[in-house]
Design a protein around this motif. Structure first.
Motif, PDB file in Angstrom:
ATOM      1  N   VAL A  82      46.068  73.689  55.119  1.00  0.00           N
ATOM      2  CA  VAL A  82      46.250  73.618  53.854  1.00  0.00           C
ATOM      3  C   VAL A  82      47.892  72.298  53.942  1.00  0.00           C
ATOM      4  O   VAL A  82      48.670  73.546  54.928  1.00  0.00           O
ATOM      5  CB  VAL A  82      46.864  74.357  53.622  1.00  0.00           C
ATOM      6  N   ALA A 158      47.263  73.538  47.124  1.00  0.00           N
ATOM      7  CA  ALA A 158      45.639  73.592  47.820  1.00  0.00           C
ATOM      8  C   ALA A 158      45.232  74.508  48.010  1.00  0.00           C
ATOM      9  O   ALA A 158      45.735  75.541  48.309  1.00  0.00           O
ATOM     10  CB  ALA A 158      44.936  72.033  48.089  1.00  0.00           C
ATOM     11  N   MET A 159      44.067  74.704  47.893  1.00  0.00           N
ATOM     12  CA  MET A 159      43.075  76.102  48.051  1.00  0.00           C
ATOM     13  C   MET A 159      42.790  75.476  49.452  1.00  0.00           C
ATOM     14  O   MET A 159      42.566  74.737  49.524  1.00  0.00           O
ATOM     15  CB  MET A 159      42.315  76.632  47.096  1.00  0.00           C
ATOM     16  N   HIS A 160      42.404  76.445  50.786  1.00  0.00           N
ATOM     17  CA  HIS A 160      41.135  76.083  51.519  1.00  0.00           C
ATOM     18  C   HIS A 160      39.991  76.582  51.357  1.00  0.00           C
ATOM     19  O   HIS A 160      39.495  76.845  49.895  1.00  0.00           O
ATOM     20  CB  HIS A 160      42.145  77.462  52.433  1.00  0.00           C
ATOM     21  N   LEU A 162      36.908  78.200  50.966  1.00  0.00           N
ATOM     22  CA  LEU A 162      36.025  79.258  51.202  1.00  0.00           C
ATOM     23  C   LEU A 162      34.158  79.279  49.782  1.00  0.00           C
ATOM     24  O   LEU A 162      34.027  78.599  49.681  1.00  0.00           O
ATOM     25  CB  LEU A 162      37.023  80.250  49.398  1.00  0.00           C
ATOM     26  N   LEU A 169      34.154  77.154  47.409  1.00  0.00           N
ATOM     27  CA  LEU A 169      35.236  75.545  47.740  1.00  0.00           C
ATOM     28  C   LEU A 169      35.360  74.945  48.397  1.00  0.00           C
ATOM     29  O   LEU A 169      35.615  75.904  49.671  1.00  0.00           O
ATOM     30  CB  LEU A 169      36.404  76.933  46.742  1.00  0.00           C
ATOM     31  N   VAL A 194      40.917  75.532  56.491  1.00  0.00           N
ATOM     32  CA  VAL A 194      41.735  77.077  56.777  1.00  0.00           C
ATOM     33  C   VAL A 194      42.607  77.434  56.075  1.00  0.00           C
ATOM     34  O   VAL A 194      43.778  76.648  55.722  1.00  0.00           O
ATOM     35  CB  VAL A 194      41.851  77.492  57.965  1.00  0.00           C
ATOM     36  N   PRO A 195      42.981  78.415  55.968  1.00  0.00           N
ATOM     37  CA  PRO A 195      43.936  79.511  54.873  1.00  0.00           C
ATOM     38  C   PRO A 195      45.438  79.419  55.954  1.00  0.00           C
ATOM     39  O   PRO A 195      45.704  81.112  56.028  1.00  0.00           O
ATOM     40  CB  PRO A 195      43.747  80.759  54.655  1.00  0.00           C
ATOM     41  N   GLU A 196      45.757  78.350  56.519  1.00  0.00           N
ATOM     42  CA  GLU A 196      47.156  77.991  57.022  1.00  0.00           C
ATOM     43  C   GLU A 196      47.761  77.202  56.198  1.00  0.00           C
ATOM     44  O   GLU A 196      47.175  76.136  55.889  1.00  0.00           O
ATOM     45  CB  GLU A 196      47.132  78.638  57.941  1.00  0.00           C
ATOM     46  N   ARG A 197      48.836  77.866  56.346  1.00  0.00           N
ATOM     47  CA  ARG A 197      49.838  76.308  55.579  1.00  0.00           C
ATOM     48  C   ARG A 197      51.274  75.620  56.617  1.00  0.00           C
ATOM     49  O   ARG A 197      51.489  75.823  57.433  1.00  0.00           O
ATOM     50  CB  ARG A 197      50.641  77.001  54.621  1.00  0.00           C
TER      51      ARG A 197
END
Lengths: 200, 128
Positions: A82, A158-160, A162, A169, A194-197
């Motif tokens: 993200v 933003a959203m990762h 999913l 998503l 991926v859920p990493e910023r």
């Protein structure tokens, strides 16, 4: 750089689906005609007509692809964090002469929800165009090369990606070439966010 | 029918839009105060953390952790306090969209044998 080159092409399964549809519908038409059953003839004929329209559209879409060729999309990374920026390059050598009205490369975030309504399974989608490259088209001769490069960014808020049962998503890159009097050339490639910023 | 007041408090959190904000991978810490109106046998007092989808799609839910805080008899009018701590996963982040939303919550349930369970839910936001 961990980049990925994809050859954009879609199998002609639409034609097979249309042929199957027509074959299935024709059974009802044959029954209706041979046994003088008007409802079967009308019902089967209507379905057959839908199949013929679908087949014509699928063949025209194949014609578009045959004239455009096989565009290659090079993405600097398919697995993104993200807030991460990446570049996309599109290269296409046109197989035949064709006029392209417009070229679009879009970064798309899509929500997909599936639910039951009675015995039917319904699907709803909502898309957000997060980034876009838009180029006016022009005529291309066979062998001409189209090359475009664009930088995109997954927004920092933003959203990762999913994907769970009946709720998704997803992130996509979409390439669209608008061709006069023919169906658009449209291809999508999924990106995994991926859920990493990204650290600022 | 037994009634119990449940007070759920999450510690060390920021707030966003009125909801506690927790970071992915952080330790969820809180305490629960239970005040029963009358003596009640409690099969289990459980706290669990999880997320679920909301919106147009069929609901999907996952529990990422749970703890049994107490088993036995809750005494009438006597506040009982229990602390809990659970690590949070890195994802999914909280999200609110048009058709799909991701909602995190801490859920407390007093499992009363042969009676209606008592519960409470505290939504929170999980985002970096």
């Amino acid at each position: 750089m961990n980049q990925t080159t994809l050859s954009l092409r879609q199998p002609g399964c639409q034609v097979l689906v249309a042929l199957f549809w027509i074959a299935f519908s024709s059974v009802f038409v044959v029954i209706g005609v041979t046994q003088a059953q008007l409802p079967f003839t009308i019902f089967g004929g209507a379905f057959m007509a839908i199949g013929v329209i679908f087949l014509a559209y699928a063949l025209l879409a194949m014609l578009t692809r045959a004239r455009i060729g096989r565009p290659e999309l090079t993405i600097s990374a398919l697995r993104l964090r993200v807030g991460e920026s990446f570049t996309v390059s599109l290269v296409n050598t046109f197989a035949r002469s064709i006029t392209v009205d417009e070229l679009l490369i879009q970064l798309v975030f899509r929500e997909t929800a599936v639910y039951q309504r009675g015995t039917d399974t319904e699907t709803v989608r909502h898309e957000e165009i997060v980034g876009e490259l838009r180029r006016p088209g022009r005529p291309y001769a066979a062998g001409h090369i189209l090359a475009e490069t664009q930088a995109f960014q997954i927004p920092p808020d933003a959203m990762h990606t999913l994907k769970v049962r009946r709720n998704r998503l997803e992130w996509f890159l979409r390439v669209r070439m608008t061709v006069p009097r023919l169906p658009d050339f449209v291809e999508e490639r999924e990106l995994e966010v991926v859920p990493e910023r990204v650290e600022e | 029918m037994a009634k119990a007041e449940l007070r759920l408090n999450l510690r060390d959190t920021e707030t966003v839009d009125g909801f506690p904000l927790l970071r992915p991978g952080a330790m969820l810490q809180g305490d629960l105060t239970v005040i029963a109106d009358e003596a009640v046998r409690c099969k289990q007092l459980v706290v669990s953390v999880g997320w679920h989808t909301e919106g147009k799609g069929t609901r999907y839910a996952e529990t990422v952790g749970s703890q049994v805080l107490f088993e036995g008899e809750l005494r009438a009018g006597l506040p009982a306090q229990y602390a809990f701590a659970m690590p949070l996963p890195a994802s999914p982040w909280s999200y609110q969209g048009r058709y799909v939303s991701i909602v995190w919550s801490v859920d407390v349930k007093v499992d009363v044998p042969w009676g209606r369970d008592v519960g409470q839910s505290q939504p929170f936001v999980l985002r970096p």
